[in-house]
Design an enzyme around this catalytic site. Structure first.
Site, mmCIF file in Angstrom:
data_model
loop_
_atom_site.group_PDB
_atom_site.id
_atom_site.type_symbol
_atom_site.label_atom_id
_atom_site.label_comp_id
_atom_site.label_asym_id
_atom_site.label_seq_id
_atom_site.Cartn_x
_atom_site.Cartn_y
_atom_site.Cartn_z
ATOM 1 C CD GLU A 53 -42.954 78.278 -3.065
ATOM 2 O OE1 GLU A 53 -43.975 77.916 -2.602
ATOM 3 O OE2 GLU A 53 -41.733 78.597 -2.282
ATOM 4 N N GLY A 109 -47.538 75.165 -9.419
ATOM 5 C CA GLY A 109 -47.569 73.596 -9.309
ATOM 6 C C GLY A 109 -48.517 73.475 -10.359
ATOM 7 N NE ARG A 110 -54.796 74.497 -8.616
ATOM 8 C CZ ARG A 110 -55.494 73.497 -7.869
ATOM 9 N NH1 ARG A 110 -56.301 72.443 -8.308
ATOM 10 N NH2 ARG A 110 -55.248 73.640 -6.690
ATOM 11 N NE ARG A 168 -57.812 69.184 -7.474
ATOM 12 C CZ ARG A 168 -58.843 69.841 -8.186
ATOM 13 N NH1 ARG A 168 -59.553 69.385 -9.128
ATOM 14 N NH2 ARG A 168 -58.971 71.024 -7.436
ATOM 15 C CB CYS A 213 -66.836 50.010 -0.117
ATOM 16 S SG CYS A 213 -66.577 48.480 -1.136
ATOM 17 C CE1 TYR A 261 -51.048 69.935 -5.299
ATOM 18 C CE2 TYR A 261 -52.098 71.177 -6.792
ATOM 19 C CZ TYR A 261 -51.196 71.109 -5.820
ATOM 20 O OH TYR A 261 -50.177 72.070 -5.570
HETATM 21 N N1 LLP Z 1 -46.019 76.747 -2.423
HETATM 22 C C1 LLP Z 1 -46.889 76.262 -1.286
HETATM 23 C C2 LLP Z 1 -46.032 76.919 -0.153
HETATM 24 C C3 LLP Z 1 -47.833 75.541 -1.366
HETATM 25 O O1 LLP Z 1 -48.540 75.121 -0.151
HETATM 26 C C4 LLP Z 1 -48.670 75.303 -2.498
HETATM 27 C C5 LLP Z 1 -49.737 74.380 -2.588
HETATM 28 C C6 LLP Z 1 -47.607 75.619 -3.948
HETATM 29 C C7 LLP Z 1 -46.551 76.129 -3.827
HETATM 30 C C8 LLP Z 1 -48.447 75.187 -5.249
HETATM 31 O O2 LLP Z 1 -49.591 75.680 -5.489
HETATM 32 P P1 LLP Z 1 -50.362 75.632 -6.831
HETATM 33 O O3 LLP Z 1 -49.311 76.474 -7.729
HETATM 34 O O4 LLP Z 1 -50.408 74.224 -7.282
HETATM 35 O O5 LLP Z 1 -51.651 76.240 -6.518
HETATM 36 N N2 LLP Z 1 -54.423 69.387 -3.505
HETATM 37 C C9 LLP Z 1 -55.287 70.583 -3.648
HETATM 38 C C10 LLP Z 1 -54.012 71.579 -3.922
HETATM 39 C C11 LLP Z 1 -53.293 71.826 -2.563
HETATM 40 C C12 LLP Z 1 -52.291 72.908 -2.875
HETATM 41 C C13 LLP Z 1 -51.238 73.036 -1.455
HETATM 42 N N3 LLP Z 1 -50.310 74.034 -1.708
HETATM 43 C C14 LLP Z 1 -56.145 70.601 -5.064
HETATM 44 O O6 LLP Z 1 -55.810 69.351 -5.448
HETATM 45 O O7 LLP Z 1 -56.712 71.552 -5.308
#
Ligand code: LLP
Length: 426
Positions: free
Chosen positions: A280, A282-283, A319, A349, A378
């Site tokens: 999964e 994302g980043r 962030r 503000c 994000y």
């Molecule tokens: N799977 C689950 C169950 C998750 O909770 C997350 C991220 C991902 C996959 C994806 O994770 P990644 O590959 O993106 O690391 N807003 C924060 C990051 C929050 C991540 C939440 N869950 C930031 O800007 O660093």
């Protein structure tokens, strides 16, 4: 030839000016206005291909974690490349489908799924529910029963490892709200097996985000592997292992694992179990495929500090203030060789409204453009309208072409859905 694991730079300089692929960033800023998010389609596909190649030899599915960047054009770019989608709410499910995702390649994670969300996911026939607690399992069973369907489920197990990342994005510790303790898993699976309307097909684990070390992944996966063997011995048909997301990216001077190293550690731990591996990410697919561009409004100096006041703010990119996160900033034009230590702040503000603090940057002046790097994940996804600020536009670039993939919000958008009930006001 470009090494897929080391994609050609999507945002590089030509003639001193920053470009998004072959398009001058300043041209986009002039035509679309600022602040604006700019994404590179080529960088998105290269990041996907590199990760996909890392799992090449094994049965796998990359389910893009749409929470990182939910723009339809971004999601479609990845889905067109073969990505499934990891969703966490009905809204994300809606977006995934709108972007053209195949329901049979959608996994649903998330700690508090409502009945209507479960029902919607069942109706379209998603691949997998990642179940976060036993009560949720019973709700999924009940909703599936009322629809006459069988829900494919995995428990999200919490392996109790320290992912060594920011506490807000650590999820695999025993003290976090996520998943069921791995020590209770055997019991929980036994309960699931006895239910009529769920089919246990897998095990899921996600320990945190922006992970720059391999060891925590390895530790967690070793525990998952042991659990799968134990569950199989107890008669459960485990066919899917969802290893979550979390692979870190370079914001500053981190040295995260490469896609290939990450793939290798996963395959090493669970590749021999004859399961489909779901990931999964994302980043790692989107962060460095995007920049956030903002224009300098003013400068001021209070003797101790020099402030560069820009038209982008914490509502656009939270962030830096929320996680004290470093994101690189550079001028869009040819960088002035002279530098100065500045705080880059927005118009909101709050003293917490900054994009960078005490950062040495080339000297800039009013109307200059700044680009904030690594903003594809994000960034817009966490934006708000705080302080009456319409959310920024989003642009997708491929080669020498670009398109606005989300219009800048209008003033009318700020009040959409609101009403004034005159009879309640006096
Ligand atoms: N799977 C689950 C169950 C998750 O909770 C997350 C991220 C991902 C996959 C994806 O994770 P990644 O590959 O993106 O690391 N807003 C924060 C990051 C929050 C991540 C939440 N869950 C930031 O800007 O660093």
């Amino acid at each position: 030839m470009t090494d897929p694991a080391r994609p050609a730079e999507a945002f590089g300089r030509r003639g001193g000016w920053l470009h998004a692929e072959a398009v001058p960033v300043a041209q986009i800023a002039d035509e679309v206005g600022t602040p604006v998010y700019i994404y590179s389609a080529t960088a998105l596909t290269q990041a996907f291909d590199a990760l996909d190649a890392a799992f090449g030899g094994s049965r796998h599915l990359l389910c893009y974690s749409i929470k990182a960047n939910m723009n339809l054009a971004v999601v479609r770019t990845l889905v067109a490349r073969g990505a499934g989608v990891d969703v966490t709410s009905r809204g994300e499910l809606f977006r995934a489908l709108r972007a053209g995702a195949d329901p049979s390649r959608i996994v649903y994670s998330g700690v508090g799924k409502r009945d209507d969300e479960i029902a919607a996911a069942l109706e379209i026939g998603i691949k997998l529910f990642n179940v976060e607690c036993r009560q949720e399992l019973r709700r999924i069973d009940a909703v599936a029963g009322s629809q006459g369907r069988l829900a494919p489920v995995a428990f999200r197990v919490n392996p109790d490892v320290d992912p060594q990342t920011h506490p807000y994005i650590s999820t695999g510790l025993r003290t976090s709200k996520f998943g069921i303790p791995i020590s209770e898993a055997v019991d929980a699976y036994a309960e699931a097996k006895a239910l009529e309307n769920v089919r246990v097909i897998g095990v899921d684990c996600h320990i945190g985000s922006q992970l720059t070390k391999l060891e925590p992944f390895g530790d967690a996966l070793a525990r998952v592997r042991d659990l799968v063997l134990e569950l199989r011995a107890a008669g459960h048909g485990i066919e899917v292992i969802d290893v979550g997301g979390g692979l870190g990216v370079v914001y500053d001077d981190e040295v995260p694992p490469t896609a290939a190293e990450y793939g290798a550690i996963v395959i090493d731990a669970v590749g021999g179990l004859d399961c489909e591996i779901v990931v999964e990410p994302g980043r790692s697919l989107t962060a460095n495929a995007g920049i956030f561009v903002t224009r300098v409004l003013y400068e001021k100096d209070n003797g101790d500090k020099h402030f560069v006041i820009v038209d982008g703010a914490m509502n656009d990119l939270i962030r830096p203030t929320l996680y004290q996160a470093y994101q690189a900033i550079e001028p869009v034009g040819p960088p002035n060789p002279e530098t100065r230590v500045v705080d880059v702040v927005g118009p909101v503000c709050e003293s917490g409204d900054f994009l960078a603090q005490q950062r040495e940057l080339p000297v800039v002046g009013r109307s200059d453009l700044l680009a904030v790097r690594s903003a594809g994940a994000y960034g817009f996804a966490m934006a708000s309208q705080y302080n009456g600020r319409p959310r920024a536009a989003e642009v997708l670039v491929r080669g020498d072409r670009f398109a606005i993939v989300r219009k800048r919000e209008s003033l009318e958008d700020l009040v959409r859905g609101e009403s004034i009930p005159e009879d309640l006001l006096t």
